[in-house]
Design an enzyme around this catalytic site. Structure first.
Site, short mmCIF file in Angstrom:
data_model
loop_
_atom_site.label_atom_id
_atom_site.label_comp_id
_atom_site.label_asym_id
_atom_site.label_seq_id
_atom_site.Cartn_x
_atom_site.Cartn_y
_atom_site.Cartn_z
N LYS A 42 -6.21 -6.80 14.89
CA LYS A 42 -5.62 -5.81 15.82
C LYS A 42 -5.69 -6.33 17.25
CE LYS A 42 -4.32 -2.52 13.00
NZ LYS A 42 -2.91 -2.19 12.80
N THR A 102 -10.99 0.31 16.34
CA THR A 102 -11.85 -0.76 15.85
C THR A 102 -11.91 -1.93 16.83
OG1 THR A 102 -12.36 -2.08 13.90
CG2 THR A 102 -10.09 -1.96 14.50
N ASN A 110 -12.13 4.98 3.14
CA ASN A 110 -12.36 5.94 4.21
C ASN A 110 -12.99 7.24 3.70
OD1 ASN A 110 -9.44 4.58 5.35
ND2 ASN A 110 -11.28 4.54 6.60
N SER A 118 -5.94 0.21 16.84
CA SER A 118 -7.07 0.94 16.27
C SER A 118 -8.27 0.91 17.21
CB SER A 118 -7.43 0.29 14.94
OG SER A 118 -8.72 0.69 14.54
N ARG A 130 -23.48 1.04 5.39
CA ARG A 130 -22.44 0.13 4.88
C ARG A 130 -22.33 -1.04 5.87
NH1 ARG A 130 -16.46 2.64 4.05
NH2 ARG A 130 -16.70 3.01 6.27
N ASP A 170 8.81 -7.89 2.70
CA ASP A 170 7.48 -8.23 3.21
C ASP A 170 7.68 -8.96 4.54
OD1 ASP A 170 5.02 -9.24 3.78
OD2 ASP A 170 4.63 -10.00 1.75
N TYR A 172 -10.51 -7.24 10.23
CA TYR A 172 -9.45 -6.26 10.48
C TYR A 172 -9.32 -6.01 11.99
CZ TYR A 172 -7.37 -1.62 10.92
OH TYR A 172 -6.59 -0.56 11.31
N GLY A 231 -21.22 -3.61 8.44
CA GLY A 231 -20.09 -3.58 9.38
C GLY A 231 -19.86 -2.22 10.02
N ASP A 232 -20.54 -1.16 9.52
CA ASP A 232 -20.36 0.17 10.12
C ASP A 232 -21.11 0.27 11.44
OD1 ASP A 232 -18.62 1.38 8.44
OD2 ASP A 232 -20.09 2.67 7.44
N ASN A 239 0.81 -1.22 0.00
CA ASN A 239 0.00 0.00 0.00
C ASN A 239 0.84 1.27 0.00
OD1 ASN A 239 -2.66 -0.88 -0.08
ND2 ASN A 239 -2.61 -1.42 2.09
#
Ligand code: UDP
Length: 337
Positions: free
Chosen positions: A154, A128, A199, A126, A292, A58, A150, A294-295, A35
């Site tokens: 974490k 999250t 995002n 995060s 959306r 990596d 995700y 999962g929001d 990314n």
């Protein structure tokens, strides 16, 4: 002081790397370019030849020979671990990719650090991890209930780091980011709007650039001030400053500690659009769409632990975030891609 930064070509790792170099730290950066942006590395190498060293590798590749070799000859004081995949949506479609890239690579990194006697680790976690909390603002000891793969990765990494700190091999600070937006004050490192971001801010920028015709507002029937999602947006400069406070803190710290990095203020999707329009004088066409998957409705921090123990608090406001996010793209139209 020498800092290892994983994910140093990305938006957050890259902004931290730039600021660390400016402050006179020596940085060994590692990135796989999944990314990250090659331009960031080019810029660091051109401007900080003496103090920046780059390794393209990596971390989920267990060999990681270049990093191992580098750490054989150089002593690292702190590792700032920013590398990782970060799209909630993609993580739901490709869970194993996320477990490999985020969790496997951290196991690998910790083994390599341990063999090289690096014991201080700062981790990019995060908000999250809290999932859909009923209570706001969120404190660090609230329940951990991620609602995406995700988020699960974490949580798994935090747990791994906590367990590793008990073995006395590592001292760890996990920083739980709320919603980082905006661009570093020098506008050299910024979040790219070109690679189909999920995002909100890069999507607003895409509309401002006329790459997209309209922004879709996901959900207008949430139990929030105006029905749209509420988040705790934090300027990247403030977020990065939190990392420098953590670098100071971890020097004499033993064990495992976690901090929220947020402003403590919640902003709705409609509010951020209005602010962006006003500050930059650009109309952001939008339409209402379904929620959306999962929001969550809202998520904002109680940052008092970081205020008290790190001596950190966010300084910049939403106007700064909207202005700087757009200014960086405007200043770099030729190479922003
Ligand atoms: N959002 C939106 N349209 C978009 C992208 C995001 O309405 O194109 C909303 C999203 O539903 C959430 C807020 O903006 O309420 C922040 O979303 P983002 O993906 O930036 O952060 P996260 O949901 O991970 O906190």
């Amino acid at each position: 002081m020498r800092i290892l930064v994983t994910g140093c070509a990305g938006y957050i790792g890259g902004t931290f790397t730039f600021e660390a170099l400016k402050r006179g730290f020596k940085v060994i950066g590692i990135d796989s370019f999944i990314n990250g942006k090659k331009n960031n590395i080019k810029f660091f190498l051109e401007n900080y030849r003496e103090s920046f060293k780059f390794i393209e590798e990596d971390l989920s590749d267990y060999k990681a020979e270049k990093l191992k070799k580098e750490l054989d000859s150089i002593k690292i004081d702190v590792a700032v671990h920013c590398a990782g995949l970060k799209s909630v949506d993609e993580s739901e479609k490709e869970p194993l990719l996320y477990w490999k890239n985020n969790v496997d690579s951290t196991i690998n990194l910790l083994n390599i650090l341990s063999n090289s006697n690096v014991r201080k680790v700062i981790f990019s976690s995060s908000a999250t991890v809290y999932g859909d909390s009923d209570i706001h603002p969120i404190l660090e000891d609230f329940g951990i209930e991620p609602v995406s793969t995700y988020g699960s990765t974490k949580v798994a990494i935090e747990q791994m780091l906590k367990d590793s700190s008990r073995s006395k091999k590592f001292d760890v600070v996990s920083l739980r980011y709320f919603n980082p937006v905006g661009s570093h004050k020098e506008m050299k490192v910024y979040e790219s709007p070109y690679s189909m971001p999920n995002n909100l801010m890069p999507r607003i920028i895409r509309v401002a650039l006329k790459l997209d015709q309209k922004l879709q507002i996901y959900g207008t029937d949430y139990d929030t001030r105006d029905g749209t999602g509420e988040r705790d947006y934090i300027h990247i400069d403030d977020l990065v400053e939190g990392h420098f406070k953590a670098v100071e803190y971890i020097k004499d710290f033993k064990g495992y500690e976690v901090f929220n990095l947020g402003t403590g203020t919640s902003i709705t999707v409609k509010e951020i659009i209005s602010c962006f329009e006003e500050v930059n004088g650009i109309k952001i066409s939008h339409e209402y769409a379904d929620r959306r998957p999962g929001d969550i409705a809202k998520c904002y921090a109680d940052p008092s632990k970081a205020n008290n123990l790190l001596g950190w608090s966010a300084q910049k406001n939403l106007e700064d975030m909207c202005r700087d996010a757009w200014k960086a793209i405007k200043n770099n139209l030729n190479d922003a891609k």
